[in-house]
Motif scaffolding. Structure first.
Motif, PDB file in Angstrom:
ATOM      1  N   CYS A   1      54.284  68.692  29.374  1.00  0.00           N
ATOM      2  CA  CYS A   1      55.452  68.213  29.522  1.00  0.00           C
ATOM      3  C   CYS A   1      55.269  66.746  29.918  1.00  0.00           C
ATOM      4  N   PRO A   2      54.744  66.062  30.756  1.00  0.00           N
ATOM      5  CA  PRO A   2      54.988  64.386  30.819  1.00  0.00           C
ATOM      6  C   PRO A   2      54.637  63.592  30.153  1.00  0.00           C
ATOM      7  N   LYS A   3      53.667  63.984  28.460  1.00  0.00           N
ATOM      8  CA  LYS A   3      53.983  63.540  27.360  1.00  0.00           C
ATOM      9  C   LYS A   3      54.869  64.411  26.649  1.00  0.00           C
ATOM     10  N   ALA A   4      55.360  65.057  26.873  1.00  0.00           N
ATOM     11  CA  ALA A   4      56.521  65.785  25.859  1.00  0.00           C
ATOM     12  C   ALA A   4      57.226  64.409  26.503  1.00  0.00           C
ATOM     13  N   CYS A   5      57.999  64.954  27.132  1.00  0.00           N
ATOM     14  CA  CYS A   5      59.361  63.580  28.081  1.00  0.00           C
ATOM     15  C   CYS A   5      58.994  62.024  27.783  1.00  0.00           C
ATOM     16  N   ASP A   6      57.576  61.497  28.127  1.00  0.00           N
ATOM     17  CA  ASP A   6      57.462  60.476  27.898  1.00  0.00           C
ATOM     18  C   ASP A   6      58.342  60.027  25.981  1.00  0.00           C
ATOM     19  N   PHE A   7      57.283  60.933  25.534  1.00  0.00           N
ATOM     20  CA  PHE A   7      57.937  60.442  24.334  1.00  0.00           C
ATOM     21  C   PHE A   7      59.892  60.716  24.023  1.00  0.00           C
ATOM     22  N   ARG A   8      60.412  62.056  24.628  1.00  0.00           N
ATOM     23  CA  ARG A   8      61.498  62.240  24.082  1.00  0.00           C
ATOM     24  C   ARG A   8      62.404  61.048  25.357  1.00  0.00           C
ATOM     25  N   CYS A   9      61.773  60.158  25.786  1.00  0.00           N
ATOM     26  CA  CYS A   9      62.412  59.126  26.736  1.00  0.00           C
ATOM     27  C   CYS A   9      61.914  57.994  26.532  1.00  0.00           C
ATOM     28  N   SER A  10      61.171  57.407  25.130  1.00  0.00           N
ATOM     29  CA  SER A  10      60.808  56.391  24.999  1.00  0.00           C
ATOM     30  C   SER A  10      61.657  55.201  24.488  1.00  0.00           C
ATOM     31  N   LYS A  11      63.081  55.931  23.846  1.00  0.00           N
ATOM     32  CA  LYS A  11      63.819  54.406  23.769  1.00  0.00           C
ATOM     33  C   LYS A  11      64.484  54.075  23.772  1.00  0.00           C
ATOM     34  N   THR A  12      65.132  55.171  25.665  1.00  0.00           N
ATOM     35  CA  THR A  12      65.988  54.614  26.209  1.00  0.00           C
ATOM     36  C   THR A  12      66.295  53.593  27.468  1.00  0.00           C
ATOM     37  N   HIS A  13      67.113  53.780  27.539  1.00  0.00           N
ATOM     38  CA  HIS A  13      67.286  52.606  28.619  1.00  0.00           C
ATOM     39  C   HIS A  13      66.982  52.098  30.370  1.00  0.00           C
ATOM     40  N   HIS A  14      67.516  54.248  30.191  1.00  0.00           N
ATOM     41  CA  HIS A  14      67.613  54.955  31.499  1.00  0.00           C
ATOM     42  C   HIS A  14      66.122  55.549  31.447  1.00  0.00           C
TER      43      HIS A  14
ATOM     44  N   CYS B   1      60.002  73.480  27.595  1.00  0.00           N
ATOM     45  CA  CYS B   1      60.239  72.778  26.270  1.00  0.00           C
ATOM     46  C   CYS B   1      60.754  71.850  26.190  1.00  0.00           C
ATOM     47  N   VAL B   2      60.440  71.530  24.899  1.00  0.00           N
ATOM     48  CA  VAL B   2      60.792  69.867  25.201  1.00  0.00           C
ATOM     49  C   VAL B   2      61.867  69.928  23.139  1.00  0.00           C
ATOM     50  N   PRO B   3      62.569  69.092  23.243  1.00  0.00           N
ATOM     51  CA  PRO B   3      63.576  69.057  21.631  1.00  0.00           C
ATOM     52  C   PRO B   3      62.199  68.138  21.018  1.00  0.00           C
ATOM     53  N   SER B   4      62.102  68.328  19.565  1.00  0.00           N
ATOM     54  CA  SER B   4      61.450  66.545  18.714  1.00  0.00           C
ATOM     55  C   SER B   4      62.137  65.966  18.820  1.00  0.00           C
ATOM     56  N   GLY B   5      61.526  64.641  18.582  1.00  0.00           N
ATOM     57  CA  GLY B   5      62.245  63.651  18.423  1.00  0.00           C
ATOM     58  C   GLY B   5      62.939  62.639  19.860  1.00  0.00           C
ATOM     59  N   THR B   6      63.333  61.594  19.884  1.00  0.00           N
ATOM     60  CA  THR B   6      63.926  60.863  20.860  1.00  0.00           C
ATOM     61  C   THR B   6      65.405  61.248  21.242  1.00  0.00           C
ATOM     62  N   TYR B   7      65.765  61.746  20.441  1.00  0.00           N
ATOM     63  CA  TYR B   7      67.366  62.298  20.559  1.00  0.00           C
ATOM     64  C   TYR B   7      67.822  63.826  19.602  1.00  0.00           C
ATOM     65  N   GLY B   8      68.678  64.537  19.824  1.00  0.00           N
ATOM     66  CA  GLY B   8      69.381  65.029  19.471  1.00  0.00           C
ATOM     67  C   GLY B   8      68.443  66.368  19.709  1.00  0.00           C
ATOM     68  N   ASN B   9      68.572  67.484  18.492  1.00  0.00           N
ATOM     69  CA  ASN B   9      67.379  68.347  18.140  1.00  0.00           C
ATOM     70  C   ASN B   9      67.306  69.898  19.659  1.00  0.00           C
ATOM     71  N   ARG B  10      68.505  69.923  20.052  1.00  0.00           N
ATOM     72  CA  ARG B  10      68.697  70.654  21.536  1.00  0.00           C
ATOM     73  C   ARG B  10      68.478  72.302  21.018  1.00  0.00           C
ATOM     74  N   GLU B  11      68.661  72.241  19.173  1.00  0.00           N
ATOM     75  CA  GLU B  11      68.974  73.996  18.743  1.00  0.00           C
ATOM     76  C   GLU B  11      67.552  74.372  18.751  1.00  0.00           C
ATOM     77  N   GLU B  12      66.790  73.528  19.315  1.00  0.00           N
ATOM     78  CA  GLU B  12      65.071  73.841  18.788  1.00  0.00           C
ATOM     79  C   GLU B  12      65.407  74.077  20.356  1.00  0.00           C
ATOM     80  N   CYS B  13      65.464  74.267  21.842  1.00  0.00           N
ATOM     81  CA  CYS B  13      65.085  74.821  23.101  1.00  0.00           C
ATOM     82  C   CYS B  13      66.399  75.463  23.690  1.00  0.00           C
ATOM     83  N   PRO B  14      66.577  76.321  23.060  1.00  0.00           N
ATOM     84  CA  PRO B  14      68.733  77.151  23.665  1.00  0.00           C
ATOM     85  C   PRO B  14      68.654  76.772  25.673  1.00  0.00           C
ATOM     86  N   CYS B  15      67.143  77.343  26.232  1.00  0.00           N
ATOM     87  CA  CYS B  15      67.104  76.398  27.629  1.00  0.00           C
ATOM     88  C   CYS B  15      67.604  75.347  28.084  1.00  0.00           C
ATOM     89  N   TYR B  16      66.794  75.027  27.793  1.00  0.00           N
ATOM     90  CA  TYR B  16      67.062  72.744  27.405  1.00  0.00           C
ATOM     91  C   TYR B  16      68.101  72.877  27.585  1.00  0.00           C
TER      92      TYR B  16
END
Length: 95
Positions: A37-50, A67-82
């Motif tokens: 999770c930390p590695k996946a979230c580090d990438f997911r949040c890599s382009k935000t100012h917050h 599960c963490v959706p791919s990319g830095t934004y969007g793609n939420r349909e990949e993880c319905p629980c998320y």
């Protein structure tokens, strides 16, 4: 000696099946382990100012859904629980 000739084939078959199962679950809900999770979230949040709140909520959601959706934004349909974790106001809690 001819009776043992199937052993290498059986070993290869088991190895190929285990790899296929791991590949089929990649990126799907529940495919991560808690330590991923930390590695996946580090990438997911890599382009935000917050970054700090993004990492906090992403890790919270990842630990619940694995599960963490791919990319830095969007793609939420990949993880319905998320995608279904909401705030009291009904907004998405997970970045």
């Amino acid at each position: 000696m001819a009776r043992l000739s199937w052993l290498p084939f059986a070993f290869f078959l088991i190895l190929a099946l285990s790899f296929a199962i791991q590949t089929a679950n990649a990126g799907k809900e529940g495919s991560l382990r808690l330590q991923d999770c930390p590695k996946a979230c580090d990438f997911r949040c890599s382009k935000t100012h917050h970054r700090k709140p993004c990492l906090f909520f992403c890790n919270y959601c990842c630990q619940r859904c694995l599960c963490v959706p791919s990319g830095t934004y969007g793609n939420r349909e990949e993880c319905p629980c998320y995608n279904n974790i909401k705030t009291k106001e009904g907004a998405n809690k997970c970045p």
